[in-house]
Design a protein around this motif. Structure first.
Motif, PDB file in Angstrom:
ATOM      1  N   CYS A 146       0.880  -1.159   0.000  1.00  0.00           N
ATOM      2  CA  CYS A 146       0.000   0.000   0.000  1.00  0.00           C
ATOM      3  C   CYS A 146       0.920   1.212   0.000  1.00  0.00           C
ATOM      4  O   CYS A 146       1.588   1.502   0.990  1.00  0.00           O
ATOM      5  N   HIS A 147       0.977   1.874  -1.133  1.00  0.00           N
ATOM      6  CA  HIS A 147       2.027   2.871  -1.359  1.00  0.00           C
ATOM      7  C   HIS A 147       1.555   3.828  -2.447  1.00  0.00           C
ATOM      8  O   HIS A 147       0.816   3.451  -3.350  1.00  0.00           O
ATOM      9  N   ASP A 148       2.004   5.053  -2.351  1.00  0.00           N
ATOM     10  CA  ASP A 148       1.645   6.078  -3.325  1.00  0.00           C
ATOM     11  C   ASP A 148       2.922   6.411  -4.093  1.00  0.00           C
ATOM     12  O   ASP A 148       3.958   6.678  -3.495  1.00  0.00           O
ATOM     13  N   PHE A 149       2.873   6.387  -5.422  1.00  0.00           N
ATOM     14  CA  PHE A 149       4.137   6.523  -6.161  1.00  0.00           C
ATOM     15  C   PHE A 149       4.772   7.909  -6.093  1.00  0.00           C
ATOM     16  O   PHE A 149       5.855   8.109  -6.626  1.00  0.00           O
ATOM     17  N   THR A 150       4.152   8.820  -5.429  1.00  0.00           N
ATOM     18  CA  THR A 150       4.837  10.085  -5.179  1.00  0.00           C
ATOM     19  C   THR A 150       5.689  10.004  -3.900  1.00  0.00           C
ATOM     20  O   THR A 150       6.475  10.903  -3.608  1.00  0.00           O
ATOM     21  N   GLN A 151       5.510   8.891  -3.153  1.00  0.00           N
ATOM     22  CA  GLN A 151       6.291   8.662  -1.927  1.00  0.00           C
ATOM     23  C   GLN A 151       7.637   8.012  -2.264  1.00  0.00           C
ATOM     24  O   GLN A 151       7.762   7.352  -3.285  1.00  0.00           O
ATOM     25  N   LYS A 152       8.580   8.123  -1.341  1.00  0.00           N
ATOM     26  CA  LYS A 152       9.861   7.429  -1.491  1.00  0.00           C
ATOM     27  C   LYS A 152       9.650   5.932  -1.351  1.00  0.00           C
ATOM     28  O   LYS A 152       8.777   5.485  -0.631  1.00  0.00           O
ATOM     29  N   LEU A 153      10.483   5.162  -2.060  1.00  0.00           N
ATOM     30  CA  LEU A 153      10.425   3.709  -1.912  1.00  0.00           C
ATOM     31  C   LEU A 153      11.830   3.146  -2.046  1.00  0.00           C
ATOM     32  O   LEU A 153      12.527   3.425  -3.017  1.00  0.00           O
ATOM     33  N   ASP A 154      12.225   2.357  -1.038  1.00  0.00           N
ATOM     34  CA  ASP A 154      13.525   1.709  -1.086  1.00  0.00           C
ATOM     35  C   ASP A 154      13.299   0.254  -1.488  1.00  0.00           C
ATOM     36  O   ASP A 154      12.968  -0.586  -0.649  1.00  0.00           O
ATOM     37  N   VAL A 155      13.464  -0.027  -2.767  1.00  0.00           N
ATOM     38  CA  VAL A 155      13.169  -1.374  -3.268  1.00  0.00           C
ATOM     39  C   VAL A 155      14.104  -2.407  -2.642  1.00  0.00           C
ATOM     40  O   VAL A 155      13.695  -3.534  -2.352  1.00  0.00           O
ATOM     41  N   ASP A 156      15.357  -2.010  -2.375  1.00  0.00           N
ATOM     42  CA  ASP A 156      16.319  -2.938  -1.753  1.00  0.00           C
ATOM     43  C   ASP A 156      15.822  -3.440  -0.399  1.00  0.00           C
ATOM     44  O   ASP A 156      16.193  -4.523   0.039  1.00  0.00           O
ATOM     45  N   ALA A 157      15.003  -2.623   0.270  1.00  0.00           N
ATOM     46  CA  ALA A 157      14.560  -2.974   1.623  1.00  0.00           C
ATOM     47  C   ALA A 157      13.293  -3.827   1.630  1.00  0.00           C
ATOM     48  O   ALA A 157      12.843  -4.249   2.694  1.00  0.00           O
ATOM     49  N   LEU A 158      12.712  -4.106   0.471  1.00  0.00           N
ATOM     50  CA  LEU A 158      11.495  -4.925   0.446  1.00  0.00           C
ATOM     51  C   LEU A 158      11.810  -6.348   0.905  1.00  0.00           C
ATOM     52  O   LEU A 158      12.885  -6.874   0.590  1.00  0.00           O
ATOM     53  N   PRO A 159      10.894  -6.965   1.631  1.00  0.00           N
ATOM     54  CA  PRO A 159      11.156  -8.320   2.152  1.00  0.00           C
ATOM     55  C   PRO A 159      11.036  -9.402   1.086  1.00  0.00           C
ATOM     56  O   PRO A 159      10.230 -10.319   1.207  1.00  0.00           O
ATOM     57  N   LEU A 160      11.859  -9.282   0.054  1.00  0.00           N
ATOM     58  CA  LEU A 160      11.897 -10.304  -0.993  1.00  0.00           C
ATOM     59  C   LEU A 160      13.034 -11.279  -0.682  1.00  0.00           C
ATOM     60  O   LEU A 160      13.974 -10.934   0.045  1.00  0.00           O
ATOM     61  N   SER A 161      12.951 -12.471  -1.260  1.00  0.00           N
ATOM     62  CA  SER A 161      14.035 -13.442  -1.062  1.00  0.00           C
ATOM     63  C   SER A 161      15.324 -12.920  -1.703  1.00  0.00           C
ATOM     64  O   SER A 161      15.290 -12.034  -2.556  1.00  0.00           O
ATOM     65  N   GLU A 162      16.411 -13.503  -1.289  1.00  0.00           N
ATOM     66  CA  GLU A 162      17.710 -13.106  -1.835  1.00  0.00           C
ATOM     67  C   GLU A 162      17.740 -13.337  -3.339  1.00  0.00           C
ATOM     68  O   GLU A 162      18.228 -12.512  -4.116  1.00  0.00           O
ATOM     69  N   ASN A 163      17.156 -14.464  -3.716  1.00  0.00           N
ATOM     70  CA  ASN A 163      17.063 -14.838  -5.124  1.00  0.00           C
ATOM     71  C   ASN A 163      16.317 -13.766  -5.927  1.00  0.00           C
ATOM     72  O   ASN A 163      16.753 -13.359  -7.005  1.00  0.00           O
ATOM     73  N   ALA A 164      15.216 -13.299  -5.366  1.00  0.00           N
ATOM     74  CA  ALA A 164      14.436 -12.276  -6.068  1.00  0.00           C
ATOM     75  C   ALA A 164      15.210 -10.956  -6.132  1.00  0.00           C
ATOM     76  O   ALA A 164      15.215 -10.282  -7.160  1.00  0.00           O
ATOM     77  N   HIS A 165      15.859 -10.602  -5.040  1.00  0.00           N
ATOM     78  CA  HIS A 165      16.621  -9.347  -5.045  1.00  0.00           C
ATOM     79  C   HIS A 165      17.720  -9.368  -6.091  1.00  0.00           C
ATOM     80  O   HIS A 165      18.139  -8.327  -6.595  1.00  0.00           O
ATOM     81  N   ALA A 166      18.198 -10.572  -6.410  1.00  0.00           N
ATOM     82  CA  ALA A 166      19.276 -10.693  -7.387  1.00  0.00           C
ATOM     83  C   ALA A 166      18.755 -10.596  -8.823  1.00  0.00           C
ATOM     84  O   ALA A 166      19.530 -10.380  -9.755  1.00  0.00           O
ATOM     85  N   GLY A 167      17.447 -10.763  -9.011  1.00  0.00           N
ATOM     86  CA  GLY A 167      16.882 -10.755 -10.368  1.00  0.00           C
ATOM     87  C   GLY A 167      16.813  -9.350 -10.957  1.00  0.00           C
ATOM     88  O   GLY A 167      16.869  -8.348 -10.235  1.00  0.00           O
ATOM     89  N   ARG A 168      16.693  -9.310 -12.267  1.00  0.00           N
ATOM     90  CA  ARG A 168      16.537  -8.014 -12.936  1.00  0.00           C
ATOM     91  C   ARG A 168      15.168  -7.428 -12.587  1.00  0.00           C
ATOM     92  O   ARG A 168      14.161  -8.112 -12.627  1.00  0.00           O
ATOM     93  N   ARG A 169      15.161  -6.179 -12.225  1.00  0.00           N
ATOM     94  CA  ARG A 169      13.885  -5.517 -11.941  1.00  0.00           C
ATOM     95  C   ARG A 169      13.278  -4.981 -13.225  1.00  0.00           C
ATOM     96  O   ARG A 169      13.963  -4.318 -14.003  1.00  0.00           O
ATOM     97  N   VAL A 170      11.996  -5.267 -13.394  1.00  0.00           N
ATOM     98  CA  VAL A 170      11.252  -4.679 -14.509  1.00  0.00           C
ATOM     99  C   VAL A 170      10.058  -3.944 -13.903  1.00  0.00           C
ATOM    100  O   VAL A 170       9.157  -4.562 -13.335  1.00  0.00           O
ATOM    101  N   VAL A 171      10.102  -2.629 -13.965  1.00  0.00           N
ATOM    102  CA  VAL A 171       8.967  -1.836 -13.480  1.00  0.00           C
ATOM    103  C   VAL A 171       7.980  -1.703 -14.636  1.00  0.00           C
ATOM    104  O   VAL A 171       8.354  -1.296 -15.736  1.00  0.00           O
ATOM    105  N   PHE A 172       6.746  -2.098 -14.386  1.00  0.00           N
ATOM    106  CA  PHE A 172       5.731  -2.183 -15.444  1.00  0.00           C
ATOM    107  C   PHE A 172       4.699  -1.090 -15.225  1.00  0.00           C
ATOM    108  O   PHE A 172       4.040  -1.048 -14.177  1.00  0.00           O
ATOM    109  N   PHE A 173       4.571  -0.194 -16.206  1.00  0.00           N
ATOM    110  CA  PHE A 173       3.635   0.927 -16.057  1.00  0.00           C
ATOM    111  C   PHE A 173       2.831   1.085 -17.355  1.00  0.00           C
ATOM    112  O   PHE A 173       3.130   1.937 -18.191  1.00  0.00           O
ATOM    113  N   PRO A 174       1.823   0.226 -17.516  1.00  0.00           N
ATOM    114  CA  PRO A 174       1.075   0.208 -18.774  1.00  0.00           C
ATOM    115  C   PRO A 174      -0.074   1.224 -18.775  1.00  0.00           C
ATOM    116  O   PRO A 174      -0.234   1.992 -17.821  1.00  0.00           O
TER     117      PRO A 174
END
Ligand code: AVJ
Length: 338
Positions: A146-174
């Motif tokens: 639950c987040h507003d895209f005008t707010q700051k976001l630290d993607v590195d700090a998201l509780p994703l697995s190590e494996n996921a953090h290592a993957g290429r990020r694709v931000v999708f804005f259709p």
């Protein structure tokens, strides 16, 4: 930051749900401020109450509104190329997670994506959308924010697995949602999305393109009157929720292509002088005076690339639909945003 009642483990289908407590929108003060401007204007984000969301879905099914169908067709067509660019194990982040058919199309095209993170200003909405997705993609790590895209976001700090953090990020804005913003705000939003990316990551964004004014004006003023109803629904919402007495019968919907600003502009125009009250405040609208409702900017490949470059994003690849011109862009971070 995390609501303790919603921690990992208690939401079995989601890897995580986090409430970043986006600043609450103030419907009353935003509407009163908009109606007090010399050029009256209402913020389009308030279109989407329950009835408004239903009406928007109906717009996407009108024969004149080519945007949604064209983008989906294009996404399907370029699936293999997207898979090649993203590589295996990508992490898809979607701000404003809404259209599950588009995100499913992307996820289905990619090679064993590692994770998906949906974000929306409405916690209930994003949670429900992500839970539905989780039911169909059991292999995928799925988180909801639950987040507003005008707010700051630290993607590195998201509780994703190590494996996921290592993957290429694709931000999708259709959806050409970027076209809704004034250019200066669109630039700000692109810079924000850019700030989520590391080298090698990407922003996959859909933008509608300039085309014949007849096509554009028909798309934003369909024959069945659904777009008009979508606009008048905001007036009904104001009357209902803010104790207003605006006579919707005295307002006519108008959409026109402004080639000088490269955008479709949408208005409600008064057919006679009207006095009305909203939340105890009195207003007057004169015959032929307008309320500015929304803009939908249209780009060429060049004008969008120029805007992206100002946000520190360079084009790796762009695709244009063969039906109505609509483009998808694969953008990558290029140095620093200016
Ligand atoms: C949701 C912003 C992409 O601009 O095409 C459609 C909104 N308004 N018809 C668009 C909209 C009236 C739509 N976006």
């Amino acid at each position: 930051m995390t609501d303790p009642s919603l921690k990992t483990g208690q939401t079995p289908s989601l890897s995580f749900y986090e409430d970043m407590h986006p600043p609450a929108a103030d419907f009353r003060s935003d509407i009163l401020a908009g109606l007090s401007k010399p050029q009256k204007a209402l913020p389009p984000k308030y279109y989407y109450d329950e009835e408004g969301s239903r009406l928007f879905d109906a717009i996407t099914e009108q024969p004149e509104y080519y945007v949604t169908g064209t983008e989906l067709e294009l996404l399907r067509a370029i699936g293999p190329e997207l898979a090649a660019l993203a590589g295996e194990g990508a992490v898809v982040l979607e701000p404003g997670a809404g259209s599950s058919v588009k995100i499913r199309t992307l996820l289905d095209a990619l090679e064993r994506p590692a994770a998906f993170v949906g974000m929306d200003i409405s916690g209930d909405h994003v949670r429900a959308a992500c839970e539905e997705l989780a039911a169909d993609y059991p292999e995928l790590e799925i988180g909801a924010l639950c987040h507003d895209f005008t707010q700051k976001l630290d993607v590195d700090a998201l509780p994703l697995s190590e494996n996921a953090h290592a993957g290429r990020r694709v931000v999708f804005f259709p959806g050409s949602t970027i076209g809704n913003f004034e250019l200066i705000d669109a630039l700000g939003l692109l810079k924000t999305l850019r700030s989520w990316l590391r080298e090698g990551d990407a922003l996959l964004i859909g933008t509608d393109m300039r085309k014949a004014s007849e096509t554009l004006e028909a798309a934003y003023d369909d024959k069945a009157g659904v777009t008009a109803a979508f606009n008048l629904n905001l007036i009904a919402r104001i009357n209902r929720e803010l104790d207003g007495d605006i006579d919707a019968d005295g307002l006519q919907y108008r959409a026109f292509w402004n080639p000088y600003r490269s955008r479709v502009e949408m208005y409600l125009m008064a057919v006679r002088d009207m006095h009305f009250t909203v939340a105890g405040e009195r207003f007057v609208i004169r015959k032929h005076e307008t309320i500015h409702m929304e803009n939908s900017h249209k780009f060429t490949l060049d004008t969008f690339h120029d805007l992206a470059a100002k946000a520190g994003l360079k084009s790796r690849k762009a695709w244009v639909s063969g039906r109505e011109p609509f483009s998808m862009h694969w953008l990558e971070p290029a140095g620093e945003a200016c």
